[in-house]
Design a protein around this motif. Structure first.
Motif, PDB file in Angstrom:
ATOM      1  N   VAL A   1       0.666  -1.159  -0.055  1.00 15.97           N
ATOM      2  CA  VAL A   1       0.080  -0.044  -0.061  1.00 15.97           C
ATOM      3  C   VAL A   1       0.909   1.360   0.023  1.00 15.97           C
ATOM      4  N   LEU A   2       2.249   1.032   0.402  1.00 14.69           N
ATOM      5  CA  LEU A   2       2.884   2.139   0.487  1.00 14.69           C
ATOM      6  C   LEU A   2       3.140   2.962  -0.954  1.00 14.69           C
ATOM      7  N   HIS A   3       3.038   1.970  -1.945  1.00 19.50           N
ATOM      8  CA  HIS A   3       3.358   2.481  -3.309  1.00 19.50           C
ATOM      9  C   HIS A   3       2.174   3.325  -3.873  1.00 19.50           C
ATOM     10  N   VAL A   4       1.194   3.342  -3.555  1.00 22.03           N
ATOM     11  CA  VAL A   4      -0.042   4.140  -4.171  1.00 22.03           C
ATOM     12  C   VAL A   4       0.295   5.446  -3.980  1.00 22.03           C
ATOM     13  N   LYS A   5       0.855   6.174  -3.048  1.00 19.06           N
ATOM     14  CA  LYS A   5       0.931   7.367  -2.968  1.00 19.06           C
ATOM     15  C   LYS A   5       2.186   7.922  -3.659  1.00 19.06           C
ATOM     16  N   LYS A   6       2.967   7.001  -4.022  1.00 23.57           N
ATOM     17  CA  LYS A   6       4.039   7.114  -4.943  1.00 23.57           C
ATOM     18  C   LYS A   6       3.886   7.026  -6.447  1.00 23.57           C
ATOM     19  N   GLY A   7       2.506   6.545  -6.820  1.00 18.30           N
ATOM     20  CA  GLY A   7       2.322   6.435  -8.232  1.00 18.30           C
ATOM     21  C   GLY A   7       1.683   5.095  -8.597  1.00 18.30           C
ATOM     22  N   ALA A   8       1.676   3.848  -7.891  1.00 16.89           N
ATOM     23  CA  ALA A   8       1.125   2.916  -8.420  1.00 16.89           C
ATOM     24  C   ALA A   8      -0.569   3.082  -8.390  1.00 16.89           C
ATOM     25  N   LEU A   9      -1.209   2.390  -9.437  1.00 13.35           N
ATOM     26  CA  LEU A   9      -2.765   2.613  -9.659  1.00 13.35           C
ATOM     27  C   LEU A   9      -3.476   2.156  -8.200  1.00 13.35           C
ATOM     28  N   PHE A  10      -2.926   0.805  -7.774  1.00 14.57           N
ATOM     29  CA  PHE A  10      -3.880   0.414  -6.573  1.00 14.57           C
ATOM     30  C   PHE A  10      -2.948  -0.475  -6.044  1.00 14.57           C
ATOM     31  N   ALA A  11      -3.146  -0.689  -4.819  1.00 17.00           N
ATOM     32  CA  ALA A  11      -2.708  -1.863  -3.811  1.00 17.00           C
ATOM     33  C   ALA A  11      -3.582  -2.140  -2.873  1.00 17.00           C
ATOM     34  N   MET A  12      -3.407  -3.431  -2.081  1.00 16.70           N
ATOM     35  CA  MET A  12      -4.112  -4.190  -1.106  1.00 16.70           C
ATOM     36  C   MET A  12      -3.241  -4.457   0.143  1.00 16.70           C
ATOM     37  N   VAL A  13      -3.847  -4.106   1.278  1.00 16.95           N
ATOM     38  CA  VAL A  13      -3.072  -4.264   2.551  1.00 16.95           C
ATOM     39  C   VAL A  13      -4.044  -4.988   3.393  1.00 16.95           C
ATOM     40  N   PRO A  14      -3.692  -5.788   4.283  1.00 21.56           N
ATOM     41  CA  PRO A  14      -4.681  -6.475   5.604  1.00 21.56           C
ATOM     42  C   PRO A  14      -5.074  -5.427   6.337  1.00 21.56           C
ATOM     43  N   ASP A  15      -6.364  -5.932   6.745  1.00 23.71           N
ATOM     44  CA  ASP A  15      -7.147  -5.202   7.636  1.00 23.71           C
ATOM     45  C   ASP A  15      -6.788  -5.781   8.862  1.00 23.71           C
ATOM     46  N   ASN A  16      -6.171  -5.015   9.817  1.00 27.10           N
ATOM     47  CA  ASN A  16      -5.605  -5.312  10.897  1.00 27.10           C
ATOM     48  C   ASN A  16      -6.463  -5.938  12.013  1.00 27.10           C
ATOM     49  N   VAL A  17      -7.521  -5.116  12.314  1.00 26.27           N
ATOM     50  CA  VAL A  17      -8.594  -5.956  13.013  1.00 26.27           C
ATOM     51  C   VAL A  17      -9.049  -7.250  12.443  1.00 26.27           C
ATOM     52  N   GLU A  18      -9.570  -7.204  11.195  1.00 22.63           N
ATOM     53  CA  GLU A  18     -10.111  -8.363  10.471  1.00 22.63           C
ATOM     54  C   GLU A  18      -8.977  -9.697  10.569  1.00 22.63           C
ATOM     55  N   MET A  19      -7.776  -9.294  10.479  1.00 27.59           N
ATOM     56  CA  MET A  19      -6.787 -10.399  10.626  1.00 27.59           C
ATOM     57  C   MET A  19      -6.646 -11.013  12.017  1.00 27.59           C
ATOM     58  N   GLY A  20      -7.014 -10.002  13.220  1.00 29.81           N
ATOM     59  CA  GLY A  20      -6.917 -10.309  14.582  1.00 29.81           C
ATOM     60  C   GLY A  20      -8.075 -11.455  14.563  1.00 29.81           C
ATOM     61  N   ARG A  21      -9.358 -10.971  14.156  1.00 31.49           N
ATOM     62  CA  ARG A  21     -10.364 -11.999  14.307  1.00 31.49           C
ATOM     63  C   ARG A  21     -10.311 -13.290  13.640  1.00 31.49           C
ATOM     64  N   THR A  22      -9.934 -13.269  12.508  1.00 30.27           N
ATOM     65  CA  THR A  22      -9.486 -14.461  11.717  1.00 30.27           C
ATOM     66  C   THR A  22      -8.443 -15.443  12.554  1.00 30.27           C
ATOM     67  N   LEU A  23      -7.343 -14.789  13.122  1.00 25.98           N
ATOM     68  CA  LEU A  23      -6.542 -15.637  13.809  1.00 25.98           C
ATOM     69  C   LEU A  23      -7.234 -16.193  14.995  1.00 25.98           C
ATOM     70  N   ALA A  24      -7.969 -15.279  15.685  1.00 27.22           N
ATOM     71  CA  ALA A  24      -8.706 -15.769  16.851  1.00 27.22           C
ATOM     72  C   ALA A  24      -9.589 -17.079  16.537  1.00 27.22           C
ATOM     73  N   SER A  25     -10.170 -16.817  15.495  1.00 25.17           N
ATOM     74  CA  SER A  25     -11.181 -18.172  15.090  1.00 25.17           C
ATOM     75  C   SER A  25     -10.482 -19.201  15.058  1.00 25.17           C
TER      76      SER A  25
END
Length: 384
Positions: free
Chosen positions: A308-332
């Motif tokens: 996701v750090l590359h988007v501000k620099k000019g990449a069209l788009f990027a995807m990054v984990p949702d921290n809270v949702e990752m925690g929920r999935t790990l908890a499951s």
């Protein structure tokens, strides 16, 4: 208009995860590595602090790209959130409460990096509904002390966040199950399962296809020592979207710097796109990234990234984990282990993701996004 303050705070947390997960020296909170035992209660989890919101710009300007290799994985089976929710409704899972506790080990880092791990712990506690003891760890860790504390607390599952968290599990008793999150790439380890920070290529390519349905080919340059496991997943993901994955090997930066201009010059911006995975060799930040950004911009070739750090620099788009949702999935997964489920041995790519878009780059490649389309993105740059 995207709410600027909300966007900034969320970008800070997600960017901090990419940086904080790799940090090894920052921070000064009481830890198991050097603090007296009395200084080791469970942590409180306030909201994302002001420091995180104020540090977005700095976070987007730096990233630690070093990462060890992960061998190819043929047994990665994506698990949907609906399946995880069904698991939590099982009587045996609910009956597992009281059979043991879950502990979290997280790196001893300062804000704003700590905010990302705090968000993950928040997700863990929301999903489990159980007391979760959280311990800050660093390189001064006394492994025997940690093991004794976890034993005393009746810990059956440890969720290790970041590299420091994972390293701290090395001396734990073998009957304590370990899940890992908040890391990029790992070497093969017998007792490790969890979720990588690396976005699942299937979701990246699905977003690419939705934005630019006429594209037919994805170009990627990778170092097999870093990314061969990911390219294996990407080949299947590309095929599912009707795309060809044109993958080129570069064992060092010199070869990557030679390949990119040739490949981009021969690309057709109406049919081809370039993908930047998490690869410290072929997506080196100070030399390779500026080269790729310049060449794709001049050639009108869409560029998208796993970072996701590359988007501000000019990449069209990027995807990054949702921290809270990752925690929920790990908890499951942790609850499933408490219920007697098998220990996993696979680090899977992240499927709970947020997406950033660069509107200036979109316009440059002929993609006009209306207000409704912009709302489908979590982060929009340039900021309104």
């Amino acid at each position: 208009m995207i709410r600027a303050k909300t966007c900034a705070a969320r970008v800070a947390a997600t960017a901090a995860l990419l940086l904080g997960a790799l940090a090894g020296t920052a921070g000064a909170t009481p830890t198991l590595g050097g603090a007296p035992a009395a200084a080791l209660p469970t942590i409180e989890l306030p909201g994302i602090p002001a420091q995180a919101r104020q540090s977005v710009g700095a976070l987007f300007d730096t990233i630690d790209g070093a990462s060890p290799a992960l061998p190819g994985r043929d047994d990665v089976v994506p698990v949907t959130m609906a399946q995880l929710e069904d698991q939590l409704r099982r009587p045996d899972v609910r009956a597992s409460i009281g059979k043991g506790t879950i502990a979290v080990l997280y790196p001893n880092v300062a804000q704003p990096f700590l905010a990302a791990f705090s968000s993950m712990i928040k997700g863990i506690e929301e999903r489990t509904g159980l007391p979760v003891r959280s311990y800050a760890v660093d390189t001064r860790l006394d492994g025997a002390e940690l093991n004794a504390r976890l034993r005393q607390a009746g810990t059956k599952v440890v969720i290790a966040l970041g590299r420091q968290g994972l390293s701290a599990t090395a001396g734990l008793d073998r009957d304590i199950s370990v899940l890992v999150g908040g890391v990029l790439l790992l070497s093969d380890t017998d007792n490790v399962a969890g979720i990588s920070l690396t976005p699942d290529p299937a979701l990246l390519f699905a977003r690419l296809h939705a934005l630019l349905p006429e594209l037919k080919r994805v170009i990627v340059v990778f170092n097999p020592k870093n990314s061969e496991w990911l390219i294996r997943l990407a080949r299947d993901a590309a095929r599912a979207q009707g795309l060809e994955l044109a993958a080129y090997v570069a064992g060092d930066m010199a070869r990557a710097a030679q390949l990119y201009p040739q490949l981009i010059a021969a690309a057709d911006g109406r049919r081809d796109a370039v993908w930047l995975p998490h690869d410290a060799t072929t997506v080196e930040e100070s030399t390779i990234l500026p080269l790729v950004l310049r060449e794709t911009w001049n050639g009108g070739v869409p560029l998208f990234s796993s970072n996701v750090l590359h988007v501000k620099k000019g990449a069209l788009f990027a995807m990054v984990p949702d921290n809270v949702e990752m925690g929920r999935t790990l908890a499951s997964s942790a609850l499933g282990m408490l219920a007697g489920g098998p220990r996993g041995r696979t680090l899977a790519p992240s499927r709970t993701l947020q997406t950033a878009i660069n509107l200036r780059t979109a316009s440059h490649v002929g993609l006009q996004l209306g207000w409704q389309q912009q709302r489908s993105f979590d982060f929009v740059f340039p900021r309104p």
